[in-house]
Design an enzyme around this catalytic site. Structure first.
Site, PDB file in Angstrom:
ATOM      1  N   CYS A 131      12.966  11.644   6.362  1.00 51.74           N
ATOM      2  CA  CYS A 131      13.131  11.098   7.710  1.00 51.74           C
ATOM      3  C   CYS A 131      14.527  11.329   8.268  1.00 51.74           C
ATOM      4  O   CYS A 131      14.696  11.475   9.483  1.00 51.74           O
ATOM      5  CB  CYS A 131      12.837   9.597   7.696  1.00 51.74           C
ATOM      6  SG  CYS A 131      11.141   9.184   7.235  1.00 51.74           S
ATOM      7  N   GLU A 142       9.159  16.450  15.778  1.00 55.27           N
ATOM      8  CA  GLU A 142       9.564  16.451  14.377  1.00 55.27           C
ATOM      9  C   GLU A 142       8.676  17.400  13.568  1.00 55.27           C
ATOM     10  O   GLU A 142       7.449  17.326  13.626  1.00 55.27           O
ATOM     11  CB  GLU A 142       9.462  15.034  13.811  1.00 55.27           C
ATOM     12  CG  GLU A 142       9.941  14.896  12.386  1.00 55.27           C
ATOM     13  CD  GLU A 142       9.861  13.464  11.881  1.00 55.27           C
ATOM     14  OE1 GLU A 142      10.708  13.077  11.056  1.00 55.27           O
ATOM     15  OE2 GLU A 142       8.956  12.719  12.318  1.00 55.27           O
ATOM     16  N   SER A 186       5.041   7.280  10.598  1.00 47.53           N
ATOM     17  CA  SER A 186       5.116   7.936  11.905  1.00 47.53           C
ATOM     18  C   SER A 186       5.342   6.932  13.027  1.00 47.53           C
ATOM     19  O   SER A 186       4.993   5.748  12.908  1.00 47.53           O
ATOM     20  CB  SER A 186       3.824   8.710  12.171  1.00 47.53           C
ATOM     21  OG  SER A 186       2.754   7.814  12.436  1.00 47.53           O
ATOM     22  N   GLU A 189      10.632   1.839  10.003  1.00 46.21           N
ATOM     23  CA  GLU A 189      11.425   3.070  10.026  1.00 46.21           C
ATOM     24  C   GLU A 189      10.468   4.208  10.327  1.00 46.21           C
ATOM     25  O   GLU A 189       9.551   4.490   9.559  1.00 46.21           O
ATOM     26  CB  GLU A 189      12.144   3.334   8.710  1.00 46.21           C
ATOM     27  CG  GLU A 189      13.144   4.474   8.874  1.00 46.21           C
ATOM     28  CD  GLU A 189      13.512   5.150   7.580  1.00 46.21           C
ATOM     29  OE1 GLU A 189      12.932   6.204   7.276  1.00 46.21           O
ATOM     30  OE2 GLU A 189      14.381   4.620   6.868  1.00 46.21           O
ATOM     31  N   LEU A 190      10.718   4.878  11.459  1.00 40.23           N
ATOM     32  CA  LEU A 190       9.751   5.832  11.971  1.00 40.23           C
ATOM     33  C   LEU A 190      10.324   7.247  12.000  1.00 40.23           C
ATOM     34  O   LEU A 190      11.139   7.599  11.174  1.00 40.23           O
ATOM     35  CB  LEU A 190       9.285   5.360  13.354  1.00 40.23           C
ATOM     36  CG  LEU A 190       8.822   3.883  13.379  1.00 40.23           C
ATOM     37  CD1 LEU A 190       8.462   3.447  14.782  1.00 40.23           C
ATOM     38  CD2 LEU A 190       7.672   3.645  12.414  1.00 40.23           C
ATOM     39  N   ASP A 216       1.379   5.298  -0.272  1.00 39.47           N
ATOM     40  CA  ASP A 216       0.512   6.412   0.051  1.00 39.47           C
ATOM     41  C   ASP A 216      -0.226   6.852  -1.210  1.00 39.47           C
ATOM     42  O   ASP A 216       0.362   6.947  -2.287  1.00 39.47           O
ATOM     43  CB  ASP A 216       1.329   7.568   0.617  1.00 39.47           C
ATOM     44  CG  ASP A 216       0.449   8.672   1.164  1.00 39.47           C
ATOM     45  OD1 ASP A 216       0.013   9.524   0.357  1.00 39.47           O
ATOM     46  OD2 ASP A 216       0.198   8.688   2.378  1.00 39.47           O
ATOM     47  N   LYS A 267       0.862  -1.184   0.000  1.00 37.27           N
ATOM     48  CA  LYS A 267       0.000   0.000   0.000  1.00 37.27           C
ATOM     49  C   LYS A 267       0.893   1.228   0.000  1.00 37.27           C
ATOM     50  O   LYS A 267       1.391   1.657   1.034  1.00 37.27           O
ATOM     51  CB  LYS A 267      -0.915   0.042   1.224  1.00 37.27           C
ATOM     52  CG  LYS A 267      -1.965   1.164   1.131  1.00 37.27           C
ATOM     53  CD  LYS A 267      -2.685   1.410   2.436  1.00 37.27           C
ATOM     54  CE  LYS A 267      -1.990   2.447   3.272  1.00 37.27           C
ATOM     55  NZ  LYS A 267      -2.000   3.800   2.649  1.00 37.27           N
TER      56      LYS A 267
END
Length: 531
Positions: A302, A400, A247, A268-269, A197, A195
């Site tokens: 990021c 952030e 996020s 990975e945030l 975005d 999926k």
């Protein structure tokens, strides 16, 4: 207090590139795993706010059907010789470079980034495809391991594909994050249901289209489109592994659901990435590096830098030079290499950036460059911004921003700089600048971060694809790149063949004597240096 922060401007383009014809976009949207006649979603071009594409929205049944097709196809794909899988991805590498104009136009139209930033994604995926195609046979090859008893235990480590991998990718790097995580998963023998975005789904669909052209069976890589509230649960309920970039809040929810199913996840945030400028840093080089650290893809990255700590000894030289270089950046929309900074991607991101800066200024922050939106250029443009005098009561101090905003701080002691750099729950990326490489590397090793770059912003570590990349703390778990980036999509299996004598006492030997024999053998193994 706000200082003069004017910046040079390039007028926004109003038309889409000639490559993005209706038939071209229709070909891409037709690849979405969605039944005909369902609901649709319309995306807009960030540069102008005008409609860009109409995509079919997937339902829960569509997602379930995509996984069913993927499971059937994956069995044959896993049995395909590695050499054949490798050649498909090497052909994809060549097609990617040959047809890159399509990808560059798509990324700019969907994301609003500059041509240069879009090209770096093309280069990144070319490197990724080449690396994993060239190394997959070595990574998946059976490996001899030390057996329990020397000469008597033959032990082998094998790796099997997990099955069908769920990949959920973000909008900020639509090619790198979509294809970059799917490539090693598929080369390892998995199918992928992804999926992307919705805002930047066309780029992901383009990559899939190109890989199918290179020879990938179509059902091995499938795309679903929709809101997480609709398709999120079936994506997590059907996958054998989850790769998510996004996020920290969403990552926690995904990790919890993966844990309930006892499947693996790589996440990975977020990040609040620091940069430390040492007293011996080269001013000119570091200013250029700071620009590259804070403002690529309009700060929507990021691993970009949002906090800079500058030594007292050079603060008064570095900061004015950095501010002037920031003001000189060319802002605008152009489907070529003539601008330095594009626009933000969504209205919500513009709102976040605006709120963070306004909150800081209202509480006493000083604007050294930028500091305002540019609706005269387009609906989502915001000037590259440097803030000084940022204090802990300001939202952007620890949260952030994910935009073209950096806070700059003075320090007098390196211990203090390291402590402040580490004073965050995040730990994704960091940067250290100084002429003395050994000293800079020593400082880098003390920063709580998955990657640290010396005299570079983030590209050195990210581009070192043979090494793992990922976050510590609230920045995530798991790693992409390197051996970890492929082997995480596999199940490790140990096959141990015991030959001749096992661990039980031989016939006619009592247990006590056998235990003593084994004790003496273990002592000998240690004394002769056996592992």
């Amino acid at each position: 207090m706000s200082l003069d922060h004017s910046a040079s401007v390039t007028t926004a383009a109003s038309n889409l590139p000639a490559t993005l014809t209706a038939s071209f976009l229709d070909r891409l949207t037709s690849q979405v795993a969605a039944a005909p006649g369902g609901t649709t979603v319309t995306t807009t071009a960030p540069y102008t706010g005008e409609p860009l594409a109409v995509l079919p929205a997937s339902t829960v049944d569509d997602v379930d059907a995509a996984f069913a097709r993927a499971r059937i196809a994956q069995t044959a794909w896993a049995a395909t010789p590695i050499e054949e899988r490798k050649q498909i991805f090497l052909r994809f590498h060549d097609l990617l470079l040959e047809r890159q104009k399509e990808a560059l136009d798509l990324m700019q139209a969907e994301n609003g980034k500059t041509r240069r930033d879009a090209f770096l994604e093309v280069a990144d995926i070319a490197i990724t495809a080449r690396y994993y195609a060239r190394n997959v046979k070595r990574l998946l090859a059976p490996k001899r391991r030390h057996g329990a008893l020397p000469f008597l235990t033959h032990t082998t480590e094998l790796h099997h594909a997990k099955g069908v991998v769920t990949v959920i990718s973000p909008w900020n790097y639509p090619l790198s994050m979509a294809a970059g995580d799917a490539i090693p998963a598929m080369l390892a023998g998995n199918a992928v249901v992804q999926k992307p975005d919705t805002q930047t789904a066309l780029t992901a669909l383009w990559a899939r289209d190109l890989l199918v052209e290179a020879g990938l069976p179509a059902d091995i890589w499938q795309m679903v489109i929709g809101r997480a509230s609709t398709v999120g649960d079936p994506l997590l309920a059907n996958g054998d592994y989850v790769m998510f970039t996004g996020s920290t809040a969403s990552g926690r929810q995904i990790a919890q659901k993966a844990g309930e199913r006892l499947i693996g996840a790589s996440l990975e945030l977020g990040g609040k990435n620091p940069m430390i400028v040492l007293p011996d840093a080269d001013i000119d080089r570091t200013v250029k590096g700071a620009i590259s650290a804070a403002f690529p893809s309009t700060g929507q990255l990021c691993v970009s830098i949002e906090r800079m700590y500058v030594a007292d000894e050079i603060y008064d030289q570095f900061v004015p030079a950095f501010a002037e270089a920031t003001k000189a950046l060319r802002i605008g929309a152009a489907y070529d290499f003539t601008v330095d900074v594009g626009c933000l991607t969504t209205p919500s991101q513009l709102e976040t950036v605006t709120n963070h800066v306004n909150d800081a200024v209202a509480k006493g922050a000083t604007v050294l460059a930028g500091g305002k939106a540019r609706p005269d250029l387009g609906p989502l443009f915001y000037e590259p911004t440097i803030l000084a005098d940022v204090t802990p009561d300001m939202t952007l101090f620890e949260h952030e921003t994910f935009g073209p905003v950096v806070a700059i701080y003075r320090y007098s002691d390196i211990e203090d700089a390291v402590a402040r750099a580490n004073a965050t729950p995040y730990g994704l990326n960091a940067s250290v600048w100084g002429r003395n490489g050994a000293r800079a590397r020593a400082v880098a090793a003390r920063i709580h971060s998955g990657t640290v770059n010396v005299n570079e912003a983030f590209t050195a570590a990210w581009g070192s694809i043979d090494a793992p990349m990922g976050g510590m703390g609230d920045s995530g778990l798991g790693r992409r790149h390197g051996a970890d980036g492929l082997l995480k999509y596999t199940e490790a299996q140990t096959v141990a063949h015991q030959r001749l004598q096992g661990f039980n006492a031989p016939k006619g030997v009592d247990q006590e004597k056998w235990a003593q024999f084994l004790t003496n053998a273990l002592k000998t193994f240690k004394n002769v240096g056996m592992r």
